[in-house]
Write a protein that holds these residues in place. Structure first.
Motif, PDB file in Angstrom:
ATOM      1  N   VAL A 123     -26.963 -23.372  -4.395  1.00  0.00           N
ATOM      2  CA  VAL A 123     -28.364 -23.268  -4.080  1.00  0.00           C
ATOM      3  C   VAL A 123     -29.070 -22.331  -3.187  1.00  0.00           C
ATOM      4  N   TYR A 124     -28.230 -22.590  -2.135  1.00  0.00           N
ATOM      5  CA  TYR A 124     -28.306 -21.626  -1.018  1.00  0.00           C
ATOM      6  C   TYR A 124     -28.022 -20.010  -1.336  1.00  0.00           C
ATOM      7  N   GLY A 125     -26.979 -20.065  -2.158  1.00  0.00           N
ATOM      8  CA  GLY A 125     -26.945 -18.457  -2.674  1.00  0.00           C
ATOM      9  C   GLY A 125     -27.934 -18.042  -3.621  1.00  0.00           C
ATOM     10  N   VAL A 126     -28.572 -19.100  -4.513  1.00  0.00           N
ATOM     11  CA  VAL A 126     -29.669 -18.498  -5.734  1.00  0.00           C
ATOM     12  C   VAL A 126     -30.928 -18.173  -4.681  1.00  0.00           C
ATOM     13  N   PHE A 127     -31.190 -19.217  -3.613  1.00  0.00           N
ATOM     14  CA  PHE A 127     -32.366 -18.752  -2.582  1.00  0.00           C
ATOM     15  C   PHE A 127     -32.173 -17.695  -2.122  1.00  0.00           C
ATOM     16  N   GLY A 128     -31.026 -16.976  -1.759  1.00  0.00           N
ATOM     17  CA  GLY A 128     -30.860 -15.941  -1.002  1.00  0.00           C
ATOM     18  C   GLY A 128     -31.002 -14.661  -2.121  1.00  0.00           C
ATOM     19  N   VAL A 129     -30.666 -14.904  -3.349  1.00  0.00           N
ATOM     20  CA  VAL A 129     -30.635 -13.678  -4.298  1.00  0.00           C
ATOM     21  C   VAL A 129     -32.335 -13.434  -4.371  1.00  0.00           C
ATOM     22  N   LEU A 130     -33.028 -14.523  -4.624  1.00  0.00           N
ATOM     23  CA  LEU A 130     -34.458 -14.592  -5.057  1.00  0.00           C
ATOM     24  C   LEU A 130     -35.439 -14.237  -3.964  1.00  0.00           C
ATOM     25  N   VAL A 131     -35.105 -14.730  -2.608  1.00  0.00           N
ATOM     26  CA  VAL A 131     -36.050 -14.586  -1.697  1.00  0.00           C
ATOM     27  C   VAL A 131     -35.327 -13.550  -0.391  1.00  0.00           C
ATOM     28  N   ILE A 132     -34.285 -13.811   0.147  1.00  0.00           N
ATOM     29  CA  ILE A 132     -33.598 -13.205   1.192  1.00  0.00           C
ATOM     30  C   ILE A 132     -33.138 -11.866   0.852  1.00  0.00           C
ATOM     31  N   VAL A 133     -32.571 -11.640  -0.281  1.00  0.00           N
ATOM     32  CA  VAL A 133     -32.104 -10.108  -0.614  1.00  0.00           C
ATOM     33  C   VAL A 133     -33.203  -9.039  -0.682  1.00  0.00           C
ATOM     34  N   PRO A 134     -34.383  -9.484  -1.553  1.00  0.00           N
ATOM     35  CA  PRO A 134     -35.285  -8.506  -1.625  1.00  0.00           C
ATOM     36  C   PRO A 134     -36.170  -8.372  -0.285  1.00  0.00           C
ATOM     37  N   ALA A 135     -36.091  -9.446   0.631  1.00  0.00           N
ATOM     38  CA  ALA A 135     -36.879  -9.043   1.981  1.00  0.00           C
ATOM     39  C   ALA A 135     -35.972  -8.164   2.802  1.00  0.00           C
ATOM     40  N   VAL A 136     -34.584  -8.466   2.859  1.00  0.00           N
ATOM     41  CA  VAL A 136     -33.676  -7.429   3.518  1.00  0.00           C
ATOM     42  C   VAL A 136     -33.668  -6.217   3.036  1.00  0.00           C
ATOM     43  N   GLY A 137     -33.912  -6.011   1.629  1.00  0.00           N
ATOM     44  CA  GLY A 137     -33.767  -4.537   0.913  1.00  0.00           C
ATOM     45  C   GLY A 137     -35.130  -3.888   1.371  1.00  0.00           C
ATOM     46  N   LYS A 138     -36.348  -4.541   1.604  1.00  0.00           N
ATOM     47  CA  LYS A 138     -37.554  -4.007   2.188  1.00  0.00           C
ATOM     48  C   LYS A 138     -37.118  -3.485   3.393  1.00  0.00           C
ATOM     49  N   LEU A 139     -36.712  -4.532   4.438  1.00  0.00           N
ATOM     50  CA  LEU A 139     -36.510  -3.914   5.945  1.00  0.00           C
ATOM     51  C   LEU A 139     -35.709  -3.205   6.033  1.00  0.00           C
ATOM     52  N   ALA A 140     -34.434  -3.074   5.211  1.00  0.00           N
ATOM     53  CA  ALA A 140     -33.674  -2.031   5.097  1.00  0.00           C
ATOM     54  C   ALA A 140     -34.215  -0.524   4.805  1.00  0.00           C
ATOM     55  N   ALA A 141     -35.071  -0.614   3.897  1.00  0.00           N
ATOM     56  CA  ALA A 141     -35.914   0.667   3.540  1.00  0.00           C
ATOM     57  C   ALA A 141     -36.564   1.272   4.506  1.00  0.00           C
ATOM     58  N   PHE A 142     -37.256   0.207   5.309  1.00  0.00           N
ATOM     59  CA  PHE A 142     -38.159   0.689   6.480  1.00  0.00           C
ATOM     60  C   PHE A 142     -37.353   1.102   7.564  1.00  0.00           C
ATOM     61  N   VAL A 143     -36.055   0.633   7.844  1.00  0.00           N
ATOM     62  CA  VAL A 143     -35.353   0.963   8.954  1.00  0.00           C
ATOM     63  C   VAL A 143     -34.843   2.457   8.626  1.00  0.00           C
ATOM     64  N   LYS A 144     -34.397   2.651   7.325  1.00  0.00           N
ATOM     65  CA  LYS A 144     -33.977   4.157   7.092  1.00  0.00           C
ATOM     66  C   LYS A 144     -34.933   4.938   7.061  1.00  0.00           C
ATOM     67  N   THR A 145     -36.302   4.756   6.799  1.00  0.00           N
ATOM     68  CA  THR A 145     -37.233   5.743   6.908  1.00  0.00           C
ATOM     69  C   THR A 145     -37.644   5.872   8.145  1.00  0.00           C
ATOM     70  N   TYR A 146     -37.971   4.880   9.225  1.00  0.00           N
ATOM     71  CA  TYR A 146     -38.532   5.083  10.226  1.00  0.00           C
ATOM     72  C   TYR A 146     -37.559   4.929  11.595  1.00  0.00           C
ATOM     73  N   LEU A 147     -36.410   4.560  11.397  1.00  0.00           N
ATOM     74  CA  LEU A 147     -35.265   4.497  12.320  1.00  0.00           C
ATOM     75  C   LEU A 147     -33.950   4.942  11.889  1.00  0.00           C
ATOM     76  N   PRO A 148     -34.029   6.179  11.353  1.00  0.00           N
ATOM     77  CA  PRO A 148     -32.777   6.749  10.823  1.00  0.00           C
ATOM     78  C   PRO A 148     -31.568   6.928  11.633  1.00  0.00           C
ATOM     79  N   SER A 149     -31.714   6.719  12.932  1.00  0.00           N
ATOM     80  CA  SER A 149     -30.374   7.045  13.588  1.00  0.00           C
ATOM     81  C   SER A 149     -30.276   5.879  14.862  1.00  0.00           C
ATOM     82  N   VAL A 150     -30.468   4.703  14.248  1.00  0.00           N
ATOM     83  CA  VAL A 150     -30.320   3.651  15.339  1.00  0.00           C
ATOM     84  C   VAL A 150     -29.023   2.813  14.958  1.00  0.00           C
TER      85      VAL A 150
END
Length: 312
Positions: A123-150
């Motif tokens: 159940v935690y895994g399903v919650f992670g796929v539906l909620v956490i993974v998309p949120a982390v993906g958006k955060l990763a895209a932001f970091v890759k764009t605006y913090l490219p060398s951290v």
């Protein structure tokens, strides 16, 4: 009267033997599990030294290349990430429940914490796929764009959300209820006389918690953290669903990882077709077994210190 005493002694001895046998059975099962895993892993250990296996970075079973380093780093990385998130939140929650919450609030929150501890990992895994993974993906895209060398933040591959960080967040949600429950019991077991003595000397409520309660209970708090670490280190299903399962060493929190439990769960059905694959997976299981056993033994050591302290 003699018959009554004889009967009581008979049942006392009977249940003593039964309890002794149950304890020996548990120890025997643990030893049997270790022996079986070690015996099945021996063919690979005869072929390659353990140090070479643990430090190897190539995982190509078809070529009989079994490097466990990416999986070890993946397990350690996702577990440490989970504990870095879970420990502060769990400690603050336990302090609130034990020291600040009113009885009615505690009666409401404590069952909710226990309920979270009993939710299946899938159940935690399903919650992670539906909620956490998309949120982390958006955060990763932001970091890759605006913090490219951290360091440790910039993704080394196109971000998908399936990453070390996503696995750590899901594991933090899973282990927090267990850590909270143990910490709460430890803090509530501290004698009230210690709190009263600090308050009588003019300490505030927070100073009493900080300098008396937490210091007195720190061995138990450490044991709670270690028990949570052992739970997170051995978790499988939820991690498999969100961590990415790429057998390479992650260079960033947003890179995919491949922990040891996920390797065993994903690969066990394929092992019969490749020589030494079975031994490699059994060695992974043995290493996982010994790691969790060691952490639990250390946690039990700290719990015994707590019990001896209160007994004294």
């Amino acid at each position: 009267m003699a018959k009554v005493m004889s009967r009581r002694l008979f049942w006392d001895r009977t249940f003593t033997v039964l309890l002794w046998g149950a304890g020996c059975l548990v120890i025997g099962l643990t030893g049997t599990l270790f022996t079986a895993l070690f015996w099945r892993a021996l063919p690979l250990l005869h072929r390659q030294p353990l140090s070479e296996l643990l430090m190897g970075t190539q995982w190509q079973p078809a070529k009989e290349a079994f490097g466990f380093l990416p999986f070890l780093i993946g397990s350690l990385g996702v577990t440490l990430t989970a504990m870095a998130i879970a420990v502060p939140l769990s400690l603050l929650t336990a302090v609130y429940l034990a020291e600040y919450a009113r009885p009615t609030v505690r009666l409401l929150l404590k069952p909710m914490v226990d309920l979270m501890a009993g939710i299946p990992s899938v159940v935690y895994g399903v919650f992670g796929v539906l909620v956490i993974v998309p949120a982390v993906g958006k955060l990763a895209a932001f970091v890759k764009t605006y913090l490219p060398s951290v360091p440790l933040l910039t993704p080394s591959a196109p971000p998908t959300g399936y990453s070390l960080l996503a696995g750590g967040i899901v594991l933090a949600l899973m282990v927090s209820p267990t850590v909270i429950a143990v910490m709460d019991e430890i803090l509530r077991s501290i004698p009230m006389s210690l709190r009263e003595a600090a308050l009588a000397l003019g300490a505030t409520r927070w100073e009493t918690v900080r300098f008396v309660v937490l210091r007195a209970g720190h061995p138990g708090i450490v044991s709670a953290v270690l028990l949570g670490f052992a739970r997170a280190f051995g978790e499988t299903m939820a991690v498999v669903m969100v961590v990415g399962n790429v057998p390479s060493i992650p260079k960033s929190l947003f890179d995919p990882a491949y922990p040891l439990p996920a390797l065993i769960a994903n690969s066990y059905g394929e092992m019969m077709s490749v020589p030494l694959y079975d031994a490699a997976l059994m060695l992974a299981a043995l290493w996982l077994f010994l790691s969790v056993l060691a952490v639990n033994l250390v946690a039990q050591h700290f719990l015994r210190r707590v019990r001896r302290g209160w007994a004294g």
